[in-house]
Motif scaffolding. Structure first.
Motif, short mmCIF file in Angstrom:
data_model
loop_
_atom_site.label_atom_id
_atom_site.label_comp_id
_atom_site.label_asym_id
_atom_site.label_seq_id
_atom_site.Cartn_x
_atom_site.Cartn_y
_atom_site.Cartn_z
N SER A 1 -11.60 -0.92 3.14
CA SER A 1 -11.01 -1.03 1.81
C SER A 1 -9.49 -1.15 1.88
N GLU A 2 -8.98 -2.33 1.60
CA GLU A 2 -7.54 -2.53 1.54
C GLU A 2 -6.94 -1.70 0.41
N LYS A 3 -7.68 -1.57 -0.68
CA LYS A 3 -7.22 -0.78 -1.82
C LYS A 3 -6.97 0.67 -1.41
N GLY A 4 -7.90 1.25 -0.66
CA GLY A 4 -7.73 2.62 -0.22
C GLY A 4 -6.53 2.81 0.66
N LEU A 5 -6.31 1.88 1.59
CA LEU A 5 -5.19 1.99 2.52
C LEU A 5 -3.85 1.85 1.79
N LYS A 6 -3.78 0.89 0.87
CA LYS A 6 -2.54 0.71 0.12
C LYS A 6 -2.25 1.91 -0.78
N GLU A 7 -3.31 2.48 -1.37
CA GLU A 7 -3.12 3.66 -2.22
C GLU A 7 -2.59 4.83 -1.39
N PHE A 8 -3.02 4.92 -0.13
CA PHE A 8 -2.50 5.99 0.72
C PHE A 8 -0.99 5.89 0.84
N PHE A 9 -0.50 4.72 1.24
CA PHE A 9 0.94 4.55 1.42
C PHE A 9 1.70 4.73 0.11
N ASP A 10 1.15 4.21 -0.97
CA ASP A 10 1.83 4.33 -2.27
C ASP A 10 1.88 5.78 -2.73
N GLU A 11 0.75 6.48 -2.64
CA GLU A 11 0.69 7.86 -3.13
C GLU A 11 1.49 8.81 -2.25
N GLN A 12 1.63 8.49 -0.97
CA GLN A 12 2.41 9.34 -0.07
C GLN A 12 3.86 8.90 0.05
N ASN A 13 4.23 7.85 -0.72
CA ASN A 13 5.60 7.34 -0.72
C ASN A 13 6.07 6.97 0.69
N ILE A 14 5.20 6.25 1.41
CA ILE A 14 5.51 5.83 2.77
C ILE A 14 5.68 4.32 2.79
N PRO A 15 6.85 3.82 3.16
CA PRO A 15 7.02 2.36 3.28
C PRO A 15 6.20 1.83 4.45
N TYR A 16 5.73 0.60 4.33
CA TYR A 16 4.91 0.05 5.40
C TYR A 16 5.10 -1.46 5.48
N VAL A 17 4.75 -2.00 6.62
CA VAL A 17 4.81 -3.44 6.86
C VAL A 17 3.43 -3.92 7.27
N GLU A 18 2.95 -4.97 6.63
CA GLU A 18 1.64 -5.52 6.98
C GLU A 18 1.77 -6.56 8.09
N GLU A 19 0.86 -6.51 9.02
CA GLU A 19 0.82 -7.46 10.13
C GLU A 19 -0.61 -7.95 10.31
N PRO B 1 -9.71 -11.77 13.57
CA PRO B 1 -9.41 -12.71 12.49
C PRO B 1 -9.66 -12.09 11.12
N GLY B 2 -8.67 -12.21 10.24
CA GLY B 2 -8.81 -11.68 8.89
C GLY B 2 -8.38 -10.24 8.73
N ALA B 3 -8.16 -9.55 9.83
CA ALA B 3 -7.78 -8.13 9.74
C ALA B 3 -6.29 -7.98 9.53
N LYS B 4 -5.91 -6.85 8.95
CA LYS B 4 -4.51 -6.50 8.75
C LYS B 4 -4.27 -5.11 9.30
N SER B 5 -3.05 -4.87 9.70
CA SER B 5 -2.67 -3.51 10.06
C SER B 5 -1.33 -3.19 9.41
N THR C 1 1.97 -0.80 9.97
CA THR C 1 2.51 -0.14 11.14
C THR C 1 3.52 0.94 10.81
N GLY C 2 3.78 1.76 11.81
CA GLY C 2 4.69 2.88 11.69
C GLY C 2 4.09 4.04 12.47
N ASN C 3 4.54 5.27 12.18
CA ASN C 3 3.94 6.45 12.81
C ASN C 3 2.48 6.58 12.41
N ILE C 4 2.14 5.95 11.27
CA ILE C 4 0.76 5.89 10.80
C ILE C 4 0.36 4.41 10.77
N SER C 5 -0.53 4.02 11.65
CA SER C 5 -1.00 2.63 11.72
C SER C 5 -2.43 2.56 11.19
#
Length: 243
Positions: A90-108, A114-118, A120-124
């Motif tokens: 669930s991309e929604k769940g992962l994005k909600e984690f970063f948003d709710e925890q106020n953690i900036p992130y970069v998608e790669e 193929p088709g996967a995203k990660s 990155t940071g101290n929490i990948s």
């Protein structure tokens, strides 16, 4: 998780054999519909009490979260200095984690998947089917926190799941596993009931499994399922080769 869908329930005498299958889409739909009663807004009681059983005095270890969702436990452990790797479809769940925890992130993108995203940071966090991961992609871990993964995996995929987890364990890995206890004749799951016999068949050959604690987690939610009891059990799993 399997990409097919549907469910059956076979009975042999008093024994109920679960063969329920949830697809990736089923899980994504749960997140979209906010049908995520499995999510906990606080650090799990077991983790806060037994974190040292997993960390074992080690600093800055790598900890794996299978089917992580937006578990607040990830930030709690990262704040201690540990490196967290999680996976969920669930991309929604992962994005909600970063948003709710106020953690900036970069998608790669993940070239190996193929088709996967990660993110990155101290929490990948990896957005993909967990079975697309391997130790060659995400490495190995000194700790694993499995609060609701093994019990969410389609029962027919448990052996495949266990094999993957074993390949991700460093020799000194300490794996905290939570299972659920209820009357499986009344509810199919998920979360799925895993008997002692099944747990032993999955882990007993390669691992030492130590029971740590059981707590009553019965609420109106489980009562609504038709149950009259519901417990969480916690186990510490270590590789026999490390003892």
């Amino acid at each position: 998780m399997d990409t097919s869908s549907g469910s059956t329930q076979l009975k042999t005498g008093s024994e109920v054999i679960q063969n329920r299958v949830l697809s990736e889409k089923d899980w994504k739909d749960k997140w979209e519909a906010k049908n995520i009663g499995f999510h906990e807004s606080n650090v799990h009681e077991f983790l806060s009490e037994f974190v040292e059983e997993m960390v074992n005095t080690r600093a800055q270890i790598r900890i794996f979260f299978p089917l992580c969702g937006k578990a607040v436990d990830m930030k709690w452990l990262a704040d201690m200095g540990h490196s967290i790797v999680g996976v969920d479809v669930s991309e929604k769940g992962l994005k909600e984690f970063f948003d709710e925890q106020n953690i900036p992130y970069v998608e790669e993108t993940v070239p190996e998947i193929p088709g996967a995203k990660s993110s990155t940071g101290n929490i990948s966090l990896y957005c993909c089917n967990m079975f697309d991961l391997s130790s060659s992609i995400i490495g190995k871990f000194g700790g694993i926190w499995d609060r609701g993964a093994m019990v969410a995996i389609n029962p027919r995929d448990r052996e495949r799941y266990t094999k993957l987890i074993l390949t991700l364990m460093e020799n000194d890995c300490r794996y905290l596993l939570v299972t659920v206890v209820y009357d499986p004749k009344l509810v199919q799951g998920p979360p799925f009931y895993i008997s002692d016999t099944v747990r032993e068949s999955l882990l007993g050959q390669s691992c030492n499994v130590k029971f740590l604690k059981s707590i009553n987690t019965f609420t109106d939610r489980q009562k609504g399922w038709g149950l009259d009891y519901y417990n969480d059990n916690l186990y510490l799993v270590t590789l026999k080769s490390s003892s």
